[in-house]
Design a protein around this motif. Structure first.
Motif, mmCIF file in Angstrom:
data_model
loop_
_atom_site.group_PDB
_atom_site.id
_atom_site.type_symbol
_atom_site.label_atom_id
_atom_site.label_comp_id
_atom_site.label_asym_id
_atom_site.label_seq_id
_atom_site.Cartn_x
_atom_site.Cartn_y
_atom_site.Cartn_z
ATOM 1 N N UNK A 30 -8.636 7.352 -25.283
ATOM 2 C CA UNK A 30 -9.712 6.696 -24.542
ATOM 3 C C UNK A 30 -9.261 5.332 -24.063
ATOM 4 N N UNK A 31 -8.619 4.598 -24.939
ATOM 5 C CA UNK A 31 -8.184 3.259 -24.574
ATOM 6 C C UNK A 31 -7.128 3.303 -23.480
ATOM 7 N N UNK A 32 -6.370 4.395 -23.411
ATOM 8 C CA UNK A 32 -5.357 4.548 -22.372
ATOM 9 C C UNK A 32 -5.958 5.084 -21.075
ATOM 10 N N UNK A 33 -7.230 5.504 -21.141
ATOM 11 C CA UNK A 33 -7.922 5.862 -19.920
ATOM 12 C C UNK A 33 -7.759 7.296 -19.467
ATOM 13 N N UNK A 34 -7.503 8.236 -20.403
ATOM 14 C CA UNK A 34 -7.298 9.630 -19.997
ATOM 15 C C UNK A 34 -8.630 10.362 -19.841
ATOM 16 N N UNK A 35 -9.435 9.953 -18.871
ATOM 17 C CA UNK A 35 -10.716 10.579 -18.636
ATOM 18 C C UNK A 35 -11.107 10.445 -17.174
ATOM 19 N N UNK A 36 -12.030 11.323 -16.758
ATOM 20 C CA UNK A 36 -12.559 11.265 -15.403
ATOM 21 C C UNK A 36 -14.081 11.178 -15.479
ATOM 22 N N UNK A 37 -14.670 10.286 -14.694
ATOM 23 C CA UNK A 37 -16.105 10.056 -14.730
ATOM 24 C C UNK A 37 -16.690 10.186 -13.333
ATOM 25 N N UNK A 38 -18.008 10.432 -13.277
ATOM 26 C CA UNK A 38 -18.733 10.467 -12.010
ATOM 27 C C UNK A 38 -19.876 9.478 -12.103
ATOM 28 N N UNK A 39 -19.954 8.555 -11.149
ATOM 29 C CA UNK A 39 -20.991 7.527 -11.121
ATOM 30 C C UNK A 39 -21.802 7.672 -9.846
ATOM 31 N N UNK A 40 -23.131 7.662 -9.977
ATOM 32 C CA UNK A 40 -24.005 7.789 -8.820
ATOM 33 C C UNK A 40 -24.602 6.460 -8.402
ATOM 34 N N UNK A 41 -24.837 6.303 -7.113
ATOM 35 C CA UNK A 41 -25.486 5.105 -6.580
ATOM 36 C C UNK A 41 -26.150 5.458 -5.253
ATOM 37 N N UNK A 42 -27.148 4.672 -4.866
ATOM 38 C CA UNK A 42 -27.769 4.864 -3.554
ATOM 39 C C UNK A 42 -27.206 3.902 -2.520
ATOM 40 N N UNK A 43 -26.231 3.090 -2.922
ATOM 41 C CA UNK A 43 -25.679 2.051 -2.039
ATOM 42 C C UNK A 43 -24.273 2.434 -1.596
ATOM 43 N N UNK A 44 -24.155 2.988 -0.410
ATOM 44 C CA UNK A 44 -22.848 3.402 0.095
ATOM 45 C C UNK A 44 -22.260 2.323 1.000
ATOM 46 N N UNK A 45 -20.928 2.272 1.123
ATOM 47 C CA UNK A 45 -20.293 1.248 1.965
ATOM 48 C C UNK A 45 -20.646 1.428 3.442
ATOM 49 N N UNK A 201 -12.334 10.041 0.582
ATOM 50 C CA UNK A 201 -13.568 9.353 0.938
ATOM 51 C C UNK A 201 -14.322 10.141 1.996
ATOM 52 N N UNK A 202 -15.600 10.406 1.743
ATOM 53 C CA UNK A 202 -16.500 11.001 2.719
ATOM 54 C C UNK A 202 -17.692 10.067 2.856
ATOM 55 N N UNK A 203 -17.850 9.539 4.046
ATOM 56 C CA UNK A 203 -18.875 8.527 4.276
ATOM 57 C C UNK A 203 -20.256 9.019 3.833
ATOM 58 N N UNK A 204 -20.915 8.186 3.032
ATOM 59 C CA UNK A 204 -22.259 8.436 2.502
ATOM 60 C C UNK A 204 -22.330 9.638 1.572
ATOM 61 N N UNK A 205 -21.161 10.129 1.154
ATOM 62 C CA UNK A 205 -21.135 11.269 0.227
ATOM 63 C C UNK A 205 -20.395 10.924 -1.059
ATOM 64 N N UNK A 206 -19.117 10.547 -0.947
ATOM 65 C CA UNK A 206 -18.363 10.272 -2.174
ATOM 66 C C UNK A 206 -17.124 9.433 -1.903
ATOM 67 N N UNK A 207 -16.660 8.795 -2.972
ATOM 68 C CA UNK A 207 -15.377 8.099 -2.974
ATOM 69 C C UNK A 207 -14.640 8.522 -4.237
ATOM 70 N N UNK A 208 -13.450 9.087 -4.065
ATOM 71 C CA UNK A 208 -12.651 9.545 -5.198
ATOM 72 C C UNK A 208 -11.631 8.473 -5.550
#
Length: 527
Positions: A30-45, A201-208
């Motif tokens: 965990x401390x080395x960062x071997x994980x993948x997460x998904x975060x949601x928001x309503x504020x897109x670039x 990156x897909x505008x207003x959809x996701x950023x990987x």
């Protein structure tokens, strides 16, 4: 001076109670960062190019670009990021020198050197985007480089807040080969040196985002990758959190959703809500180019009628509090000049203000707001404002909601008479709640020549390296804003991160600029 460190530490400690209530185990992986997460928001670039954004796009920028300085969680002053050191070289605070860390490079292999730093700042001023951060660099006269590692910023006037600006995403560093000197980059890609690389990156959809193996900065990255998923509707976003389709959510939660996530039922569903200190504010902007709004009596009558307590109670249900100054509670020099001047809402006083100015007929106004930037509660907020003003019998209100892209272009070109805006601090200093809103070119697109503020109070305050000594200047500035009523503060909100119970780090994920630092989030190995 308000102790930001103590406040943030206290908030983190309180928020941590919910995190420690379980029995998570943390592994070396965990401390080395071997994980993948998904975060949601309503504020897109709105754009991926930092030269054209002074808005919620910074959320992404902080995670993919570096700045010379930055604000680690709990910091009261900016700390080195891409820079090894930065200091004023003169007692007058007019010359600021930064020495870069050695071996920095952008994701395309291009060196992040002094020339790249100069290029990054010069293009912001050359492109001069109406919706860009150029106004934050108003004190900057020219940039000088010395060798590959040293950059000197020469300022027109003393400005002790300049290091704070360098610590904001406005000062994101970009690769000269990929970002033209005189126009915006438009290929939908990012070439940065931040904690993460933008893989897709897909505008207003996701950023990987994937971890940048060559990153050399202050952040300790606790995950391997983060997908930011952009939602148009916060209800759908909260549903995704409960169904474990996303791991965390930030920005855009309504009061009803916050209450829901705080409930015992949500806890049973494996969801936690972490409350963080917030300096987020909402306010109305009056555009004097409109002949009706140009009359001070109209603006003052609105100020006399707005019932912030009812607004907060009905729409935000205790997740916000009334605000009577553009400088929010918790920020040094906060006062309550709008309450001191107007007191409790009063139809009789508002009527007297209008009659004294010779206005006898109901005033027709259109209130404009964005439908997709600040969350689903914004529409309800403006319905309540309309009700309050019309119930007085003194106003006839039309409401107009626009998507952010259209809304932003509209207010920057003076199309709206009265419109709602939100503000998240660029840096934790009262200067950032006054300076962006005054002057010919300002953050809200409506020139406000408050000469005493722009030519006296702000310049005097910026000579003070000791920011605890600027009280008299900002006390007076707040009084001027309440007298002119070009801006009408409404409420101050708290910040919430909703997350699965297996997610840790939410109490540290927000920096003093209220930007989500994705690298702080990680998944516990057991629960």
């Amino acid at each position: 001076m308000f102790n930001w460190t103590r406040c943030l530490q206290a908030t983190a400690a309180l928020a941590s109670i919910s995190l420690l209530a379980g029995c998570g185990v943390f592994s070396d992986d965990d401390e080395k960062g071997n994980q993948k997460l998904v975060v949601g928001t309503t504020s897109s670039p709105t754009t991926l190019d930092p030269a054209a954004a002074w808005d919620g796009s910074w959320e992404l920028y902080r995670n993919v670009y570096q700045t010379l300085l930055a604000f680690p969680t709990g910091a009261t002053k900016p700390q080195p990021d891409a820079a090894q050191s930065c200091d004023f070289t003169d007692a007058a605070n007019e010359s600021y020198r930064c020495v870069l860390k050695k071996g920095l490079k952008f994701s395309d292999g291009e060196p992040l050197d002094a020339k790249a730093v100069k290029h990054s700042f010069d293009r912001i001023r050359t492109i001069n985007s109406k919706v860009g951060p150029k106004d934050l660099f108003g004190s900057l006269e020219r940039i000088e480089t010395s060798g590959d590692q040293t950059v000197v910023f020469h300022l027109r006037t003393p400005d002790a807040t300049f290091p704070f600006v360098l610590g904001s995403p406005a000062a994101s560093l970009v690769a000269p080969d990929k970002y033209p000197a005189d126009k915006l980059r438009t290929d939908g890609k990012v070439t940065g040196s931040g904690p993460y690389l933008l893989q897709d990156y897909e505008r207003k959809k996701l950023a990987e985002l994937v971890r940048n193996p060559d990153y050399k900065g202050f952040a300790r990255i606790k995950n391997e990758a983060v997908t930011i998923q952009y939602f148009n509707d916060s209800e759908v976003m909260v549903g995704a959190l409960k169904k474990k389709e996303i791991d965390a959510t930030y920005r855009g939660l309504t009061a009803v959703e916050i209450k829901d996530l705080q409930s015992a039922e949500s806890r049973k569903q494996g969801v936690q809500l972490v409350e963080n200190f917030g300096a987020e504010i909402r306010y109305l902007v009056f555009n004097p180019a409109d002949p009706v709004v140009a009359k001070p009596a109209v603006r003052k009558a609105v100020a006399q009628l707005v019932d912030r307590g009812a607004l907060v109670s009905k729409v935000y249900q205790g997740t916000a509090e009334p605000l009577y100054s553009m400088v929010p509670k918790g920020v040094a020099t906060h006062k309550t000049p709008f309450y001191d001047r107007y007191g409790q809402p009063s139809v009789a006083k508002a009527k007297a203000i209008l009659r004294e100015a010779g206005i006898t007929d109901p005033v027709e106004l259109t209130l404009s707001y964005t439908t997709d930037r600040y969350g689903s509660s914004t529409a309800a907020e403006f319905v309540e404002l309309k009700r309050q003003l019309e119930d007085s019998g003194l106003f006839k209100i039309t409401l107009q909601g626009k998507p952010w892209d259209v809304f932003q272009e509209g207010y920057k070109n003076g199309k709206y008479a009265v419109f709602g805006r939100g503000w998240f601090p660029d840096f934790p200093d009262p200067d950032n709640f006054i300076a962006p809103f005054v002057g010919k070119d300002n953050a809200v697109g409506t020139p406000y020549e408050a000469k005493e503020i722009t030519t006296d109070l702000l310049p005097r305050s910026r000579r003070q390296s000791d920011r605890s000594a600027v009280g008299p200047q900002f006390d007076r500035a707040q009084e001027i804003l309440a007298t002119d009523v070009r801006l009408l503060p409404l409420w101050q909100g708290k910040l919430y991160v909703g997350a699965g119970e297996d997610i840790a780090g939410a109490e540290r994920a927000l920096d003093p600029q209220t930007v989500m630092q994705m690298w702080e989030l990680y998944r516990k190995t057991s629960w």
